[in-house]
Design a protein around this motif. Sequence first.
Motif, mmCIF file in Angstrom:
data_model
loop_
_atom_site.group_PDB
_atom_site.id
_atom_site.type_symbol
_atom_site.label_atom_id
_atom_site.label_comp_id
_atom_site.label_asym_id
_atom_site.label_seq_id
_atom_site.Cartn_x
_atom_site.Cartn_y
_atom_site.Cartn_z
ATOM 1 N N THR A 30 0.821 -1.212 0.000
ATOM 2 C CA THR A 30 0.000 0.000 0.000
ATOM 3 C C THR A 30 0.851 1.257 0.000
ATOM 4 O O THR A 30 0.613 2.198 -0.769
ATOM 5 N N THR A 31 1.870 1.292 0.863
ATOM 6 C CA THR A 31 2.746 2.459 0.935
ATOM 7 C C THR A 31 3.519 2.634 -0.361
ATOM 8 O O THR A 31 3.674 3.759 -0.860
ATOM 9 N N ALA A 32 4.007 1.521 -0.911
ATOM 10 C CA ALA A 32 4.751 1.602 -2.178
ATOM 11 C C ALA A 32 3.858 2.113 -3.294
ATOM 12 O O ALA A 32 4.273 2.947 -4.108
ATOM 13 N N LEU A 33 2.618 1.623 -3.344
ATOM 14 C CA LEU A 33 1.688 2.052 -4.383
ATOM 15 C C LEU A 33 1.354 3.531 -4.235
ATOM 16 O O LEU A 33 1.331 4.288 -5.213
ATOM 17 N N THR A 34 1.111 3.950 -3.003
ATOM 18 C CA THR A 34 0.800 5.362 -2.750
ATOM 19 C C THR A 34 1.973 6.256 -3.150
ATOM 20 O O THR A 34 1.796 7.280 -3.830
ATOM 21 N N GLY A 35 3.173 5.871 -2.727
ATOM 22 C CA GLY A 35 4.347 6.667 -3.060
ATOM 23 C C GLY A 35 4.580 6.758 -4.555
ATOM 24 O O GLY A 35 4.918 7.829 -5.077
ATOM 25 N N LEU A 36 4.371 5.652 -5.251
ATOM 26 C CA LEU A 36 4.576 5.648 -6.700
ATOM 27 C C LEU A 36 3.568 6.560 -7.393
ATOM 28 O O LEU A 36 3.921 7.329 -8.293
ATOM 29 N N LEU A 37 2.304 6.475 -6.969
ATOM 30 C CA LEU A 37 1.273 7.306 -7.592
ATOM 31 C C LEU A 37 1.508 8.792 -7.325
ATOM 32 O O LEU A 37 1.387 9.630 -8.227
ATOM 33 N N VAL A 38 1.857 9.106 -6.096
ATOM 34 C CA VAL A 38 2.044 10.507 -5.719
ATOM 35 C C VAL A 38 3.235 11.124 -6.439
ATOM 36 O O VAL A 38 3.212 12.294 -6.849
ATOM 37 N N VAL A 39 4.290 10.329 -6.604
ATOM 38 C CA VAL A 39 5.506 10.841 -7.231
ATOM 39 C C VAL A 39 5.357 10.944 -8.746
ATOM 40 O O VAL A 39 5.792 11.924 -9.364
ATOM 41 N N LEU A 40 4.723 9.945 -9.364
ATOM 42 C CA LEU A 40 4.693 9.883 -10.823
ATOM 43 C C LEU A 40 3.535 10.631 -11.457
ATOM 44 O O LEU A 40 3.654 11.135 -12.573
ATOM 45 N N HIS A 41 2.383 10.689 -10.777
ATOM 46 C CA HIS A 41 1.224 11.325 -11.403
ATOM 47 C C HIS A 41 1.383 12.850 -11.387
ATOM 48 O O HIS A 41 1.626 13.445 -10.336
ATOM 49 N N PRO A 42 1.226 13.501 -12.530
ATOM 50 C CA PRO A 42 1.449 14.961 -12.593
ATOM 51 C C PRO A 42 0.493 15.762 -11.732
ATOM 52 O O PRO A 42 0.815 16.878 -11.323
ATOM 53 N N LEU A 43 -0.691 15.219 -11.446
ATOM 54 C CA LEU A 43 -1.656 15.948 -10.633
ATOM 55 C C LEU A 43 -1.396 15.814 -9.146
ATOM 56 O O LEU A 43 -2.010 16.520 -8.343
ATOM 57 N N ALA A 44 -0.509 14.892 -8.791
ATOM 58 C CA ALA A 44 -0.289 14.653 -7.366
ATOM 59 C C ALA A 44 1.182 14.717 -6.986
ATOM 60 O O ALA A 44 1.573 14.253 -5.936
ATOM 61 N N ALA A 45 2.007 15.271 -7.842
ATOM 62 C CA ALA A 45 3.444 15.307 -7.590
ATOM 63 C C ALA A 45 3.741 15.952 -6.234
ATOM 64 O O ALA A 45 3.252 17.033 -5.930
ATOM 65 N N ASP A 46 4.535 15.245 -5.422
ATOM 66 C CA ASP A 46 4.854 15.735 -4.086
ATOM 67 C C ASP A 46 6.285 15.321 -3.764
ATOM 68 O O ASP A 46 6.559 14.149 -3.510
ATOM 69 N N SER A 47 7.192 16.265 -3.773
ATOM 70 C CA SER A 47 8.602 15.967 -3.555
ATOM 71 C C SER A 47 8.880 15.486 -2.132
ATOM 72 O O SER A 47 9.919 14.873 -1.870
ATOM 73 N N ARG A 48 7.970 15.748 -1.213
ATOM 74 C CA ARG A 48 8.209 15.356 0.171
ATOM 75 C C ARG A 48 8.062 13.852 0.381
ATOM 76 O O ARG A 48 8.509 13.321 1.398
ATOM 77 N N VAL A 49 7.443 13.151 -0.554
ATOM 78 C CA VAL A 49 7.258 11.706 -0.435
ATOM 79 C C VAL A 49 8.574 10.970 -0.636
ATOM 80 O O VAL A 49 8.799 9.901 -0.085
ATOM 81 N N GLY A 50 9.455 11.540 -1.411
ATOM 82 C CA GLY A 50 10.716 10.884 -1.726
ATOM 83 C C GLY A 50 10.675 10.323 -3.131
ATOM 84 O O GLY A 50 9.751 9.577 -3.476
ATOM 85 N N SER A 51 11.610 10.708 -3.960
ATOM 86 C CA SER A 51 11.602 10.252 -5.337
ATOM 87 C C SER A 51 13.021 9.974 -5.798
ATOM 88 O O SER A 51 13.981 10.101 -5.043
ATOM 89 N N SER A 87 8.273 -3.861 -5.992
ATOM 90 C CA SER A 87 7.508 -4.420 -4.877
ATOM 91 C C SER A 87 6.078 -4.734 -5.290
ATOM 92 O O SER A 87 5.539 -5.811 -4.997
ATOM 93 N N ILE A 88 5.451 -3.799 -5.992
ATOM 94 C CA ILE A 88 4.068 -3.983 -6.442
ATOM 95 C C ILE A 88 3.956 -5.148 -7.418
ATOM 96 O O ILE A 88 3.095 -6.017 -7.282
ATOM 97 N N LEU A 89 4.846 -5.176 -8.401
ATOM 98 C CA LEU A 89 4.808 -6.246 -9.395
ATOM 99 C C LEU A 89 5.124 -7.598 -8.784
ATOM 100 O O LEU A 89 4.555 -8.624 -9.178
ATOM 101 N N ALA A 90 6.028 -7.613 -7.810
ATOM 102 C CA ALA A 90 6.402 -8.868 -7.166
ATOM 103 C C ALA A 90 5.228 -9.463 -6.393
ATOM 104 O O ALA A 90 4.960 -10.666 -6.472
ATOM 105 N N MET A 91 4.521 -8.624 -5.636
ATOM 106 C CA MET A 91 3.368 -9.124 -4.881
ATOM 107 C C MET A 91 2.291 -9.659 -5.818
ATOM 108 O O MET A 91 1.728 -10.734 -5.599
ATOM 109 N N PHE A 92 2.017 -8.900 -6.875
ATOM 110 C CA PHE A 92 1.005 -9.323 -7.844
ATOM 111 C C PHE A 92 1.412 -10.626 -8.522
ATOM 112 O O PHE A 92 0.601 -11.547 -8.662
#
Length: 239
Positions: free
Chosen positions: A156-177, A188-193
């Motif tokens: 969940t955290t990995a998915l959230t971080g990936l979406l926030v960092v990569l999506h142009p509408l939600a870009a947030d440098s504080r998440v870590g990129s 991590s996401i692909l491995a679990m799936f």
Amino acid sequence: MKPKPGRALTVVMVLLTVTTGMIEAVSFLVLGPVFAAVQTGSLLLLGFAVAGTAGISITATAASLAGFAVGAVGGSRAESAIDGRGRRWFTAALVGEGLLLSASAFVVWRIGIERSGGPVDGRHLAAISMVACAMGVRNVTTLRVKEPGISTTVVTTALTGLLVVLHPLAADSRVGSGAGEESRRLSSILAMFSGALFGAWLLDRSVHPAVVLAVPAGLVLALGLALSALPRERTSVPG
């Protein structure tokens, strides 16, 4: 001694995440429905079961939570004791987890749990407790490793971080990129799936659940033994 950061550790953690998907496929589709590693899911299922939802067992979810607690506490004490002696607790934890999962696969085979459906009985509770215990050890190990972007048991955290960092509408440098951070999250996401998909695919083709469980057990054990065989300076650093 803690595991040495780097590409090798990342690969190991990603492979462990694959095993989580396979383990949960057996746990949820055959032994339960219940989760062994993702205890957030078990807590939710327990709430549903207490509310009277059909098809969800209070005893199964309670057995998973209890087994997980034993594994987490026991794993923490064991890893701390090994660390206190200046030895490689990470490799020991992997070997211990692999042995627990191997024993769980043997129990599933011996007690004759072959397919999903039907009431949850004592056989299921024994198997659920053992698998959850191994996953309790896994979660302690993951917390101690602190590999950024890879927790091995939840994404969940990995998915959230990936979406926030990569999506142009939600870009947030504080998440870590950064390329490394985003690569670990995606892996991590692909491995679990992939692990869940492969485990469910095997079960759907009537592969015995014990065999499906033995695959991640063997992989975890092999990783632990392989790392143990390498020189300490290649796999560990002080701390």
